[in-house]
Design an enzyme around this catalytic site. Structure first.
Site, PDB file in Angstrom:
ATOM      1  N   ARG A  64       2.006   3.483  -3.228  1.00  0.00           N
ATOM      2  CA  ARG A  64       0.699   3.806  -2.620  1.00  0.00           C
ATOM      3  C   ARG A  64      -0.275   4.080  -3.747  1.00  0.00           C
ATOM      4  O   ARG A  64       0.015   4.861  -4.652  1.00  0.00           O
ATOM      5  CB  ARG A  64       0.785   5.021  -1.695  1.00  0.00           C
TER       6      ARG A  64
ATOM      7  N   ARG B  89       3.970  10.698   6.297  1.00  0.00           N
ATOM      8  CA  ARG B  89       4.785   9.764   7.063  1.00  0.00           C
ATOM      9  C   ARG B  89       5.358   8.630   6.207  1.00  0.00           C
ATOM     10  O   ARG B  89       6.556   8.358   6.265  1.00  0.00           O
ATOM     11  CB  ARG B  89       3.956   9.119   8.196  1.00  0.00           C
ATOM     12  N   THR B  90       4.511   7.963   5.444  1.00  0.00           N
ATOM     13  CA  THR B  90       4.975   6.737   4.790  1.00  0.00           C
ATOM     14  C   THR B  90       6.044   7.064   3.745  1.00  0.00           C
ATOM     15  O   THR B  90       7.118   6.449   3.721  1.00  0.00           O
ATOM     16  CB  THR B  90       3.785   6.000   4.147  1.00  0.00           C
TER      17      THR B  90
ATOM     18  N   LYS C 234      -1.413  10.350 -18.770  1.00  0.00           N
ATOM     19  CA  LYS C 234      -1.601  10.168 -20.222  1.00  0.00           C
ATOM     20  C   LYS C 234      -2.288   8.849 -20.524  1.00  0.00           C
ATOM     21  O   LYS C 234      -2.389   8.444 -21.681  1.00  0.00           O
ATOM     22  CB  LYS C 234      -0.237  10.180 -20.918  1.00  0.00           C
TER      23      LYS C 234
ATOM     24  N   HIS D 252      -2.339  -1.727   4.714  1.00  0.00           N
ATOM     25  CA  HIS D 252      -1.158  -0.867   4.898  1.00  0.00           C
ATOM     26  C   HIS D 252      -0.197  -1.650   5.803  1.00  0.00           C
ATOM     27  O   HIS D 252      -0.033  -1.346   6.981  1.00  0.00           O
ATOM     28  CB  HIS D 252      -1.604   0.446   5.557  1.00  0.00           C
TER      29      HIS D 252
HETATM   30  N1   CP Z   1      -0.029   6.740   8.582  1.00  0.00           N
HETATM   31  C1   CP Z   1       0.124   7.076   7.280  1.00  0.00           C
HETATM   32  O1   CP Z   1       0.029   6.242   6.379  1.00  0.00           O
HETATM   33  O2   CP Z   1       0.389   8.400   7.096  1.00  0.00           O
HETATM   34  P1   CP Z   1       0.617   9.087   5.673  1.00  0.00           P
HETATM   35  O3   CP Z   1      -0.694   9.022   4.935  1.00  0.00           O
HETATM   36  O4   CP Z   1       1.032  10.498   5.988  1.00  0.00           O
HETATM   37  O5   CP Z   1       1.677   8.320   4.949  1.00  0.00           O
END
Ligand code: CP
Length: 308
Positions: free
Chosen positions: A106, A55-56, A85, A134
Site C-alpha cells: 500500500r 482491513r487490508t 533514510k 484498490h
Molecule cells: N477498505 C480498506 O481498504 O480498509 P483499510 O484502509 O482499513 O485497509
C-alpha cells in the site's frame, strides 16, 4: 486452477477468472470453519504499508496464516522502513523480494504497485495506491454483491461520497464494466465528483452511468448503495473538506426508501456518513459482512498466486 501473478489493477480480471477466484473464496469459507490449511506452508508474504490500514493488511496477514504461511510486516513504512533514510521504493522492493514470496504493497502514490512490479521477481499485490486503485477491495466487493444480490449483471449501483479520491469506487467501476446491463449512479459533492477517465471507460464499455445530485431520486431503484468516506487526508485544505462532508448520510429515512432486497455497502473505515445507530442492525447493512469477505477473497488470491 489459473495461476495469478501480479495484482495491479482491476481491469486485469476477466469474468472467467473472477468466477474462479470466487469459487476458491467459497472453498476458503469452509477452510476457515475447519481452522485453516497448510497449503502455503513455508511460503512468506511481506506486507509493506506506507499508508494506514486495518482491513487490508490484517485480512491479508490472517489469510496467509490461515493457509499455513508466514508474514513479514512493515506498517507506517514511510517512518519505520529505510524510506525514512531516503531509500527509493524500487530499492526497497528489490530487497524485500529476496526475503518474501509475495509482497502486498500500500502506497500513497498512484502507480506505485506498477513501479514495484517492474523491479520485483516475486508477485506484487496492489493494496491501494493513492487515489489510483484498490483491486483486491473491488474483488471482495464483487464477491459481496454476488453473495448478497445473487448476480453480477443487470445491477444498479449508487456510488456515493468521495468519488474523485476513491480508489475503491474506481476499481469497482472497472469490474462492474465486465458484466452486461450494469448501471452506475454517481452521487457526490461537487468538489469530489467522479473523474472523466472512469466515466469514459464506462461509456466505452457500454455501461450506463449518470451523475445524480439527490440520492433519494435513485434510492428506490438501486440494488446497491456503495457509500464512501470523504477522505480528509486527500484534501489540500480544510475548507474544501468541510464543504464536501456531511452532504450524503445513510440514515433511517434513506433506508426506508430502499427496496427490501437492496444492500448498503461501504469499504470502511466510516466516519459520519452512516448513522450507525439507525442502520447497523438493518439486515440490508452489508458492510461488516463485506469486510469479512475480504479474508476469503484474499485467501483465494494467495492460493492462486502461490500454491502448487
Ligand atoms: N477498505 C480498506 O481498504 O480498509 P483499510 O484502509 O482499513 O485497509
Amino acid at each position: 486452477m489459473t495461476r495469478l501473478f501480479n495484482i495491479i489493477e482491476a481491469q486485469q480480471f476477466s469474468p472467467e477468472v473472477m468466477a474462479e477466484i470466487f469459487a476458491v473464496a467459497r472453498e476458503m469459507e469452509q477452510v476457515v470453519q475447519h481452522y485453516g490449511s497448510n497449503i502455503l506452508n513455508r511460503r512468506i508474504m511481506a506486507t509493506l504499508f506506507y499508508e494506514p490500514s486495518t482491513r487490508t493488511r490484517l485480512s491479508f496477514e490472517s489469510a496467509m496464516r490461515r493457509l499455513g504461511g508466514e508474514v513479514l510486516t512493515t506498517e507506517s513504512a514511510q517512518e519505520f522502513s529505510s524510506a525514512a533514510k531516503g531509500e527509493t521504493l524500487e530499492d526497497t522492493i528489490r530487497v524485500i523480494a529476496g526475503y518474501a514470496d509475495v509482497v502486498v504493497l500500500r502506497h500513497f502514490e498512484g502507480g506505485a504497485s506498477e513501479r514495484a512490479s517492474a523491479v520485483a521477481d516475486v508477485p506484487i499485490i496492489n493494496a491501494g495506491d493513492g487515489a489510483g486503485q484498490h483491486p483486491t477491495q473491488a474483488l471482495l466487493d464483487m464477491y459481496t454483491i454476488e453473495r448478497e444480490i445473487g448476480r453480477l449483471s443487470d445491477i444498479s449501483v449508487a456510488m456515493v461520497g468521495d468519488l474523485a479520491n476513491g480508489r475503491t469506487v474506481r476499481s469497482l467501476c472497472y469490474l462492474l464494466s465486465k458484466y452486461q446491463g450494469n448501471k452506475v449512479y454517481f452521487v457526490a459533492p461537487e468538489i469530489v465528483r467522479m473523474k472523466e477517465d472512469i466515466k469514459s471507460y464506462l461509456s466505452g464499455h457500454g455501461i450506463c452511468h449518470e451523475e445524480v445530485d439527490n440520492l433519494y431520486d435513485v434510492a428506490p431503484e438501486v440494488d446497491v448503495i456503495y457509500q464512501t468516506r470523504i477522505q480528509r487526508e486527500r484534501f489540500d485544505n480544510v475548507a474544501d473538506y468541510e464543504a464536501a462532508r456531511g452532504k450524503y448520510v445513510i440514515d433511517r429515512k434513506l433506508l426506508d426508501c430502499l427496496s427490501a432486497e437492496a444492500v448498503v455497502m461501504h469499504p470502511l473505515p466510516r466516519v459520519d456518513e452512516i448513522d450507525a445507530a439507525a442502520v447497523d442492525d438493518d439486515p440490508r447493512a452489508a458492510y461488516f459482512r463485506q469486510a469479512h469477505n475480504g479474508l476469503y477473497v484474499r485467501m483465494a488470491l494467495l492460493k492462486m498466486l502461490l500454491a502448487g
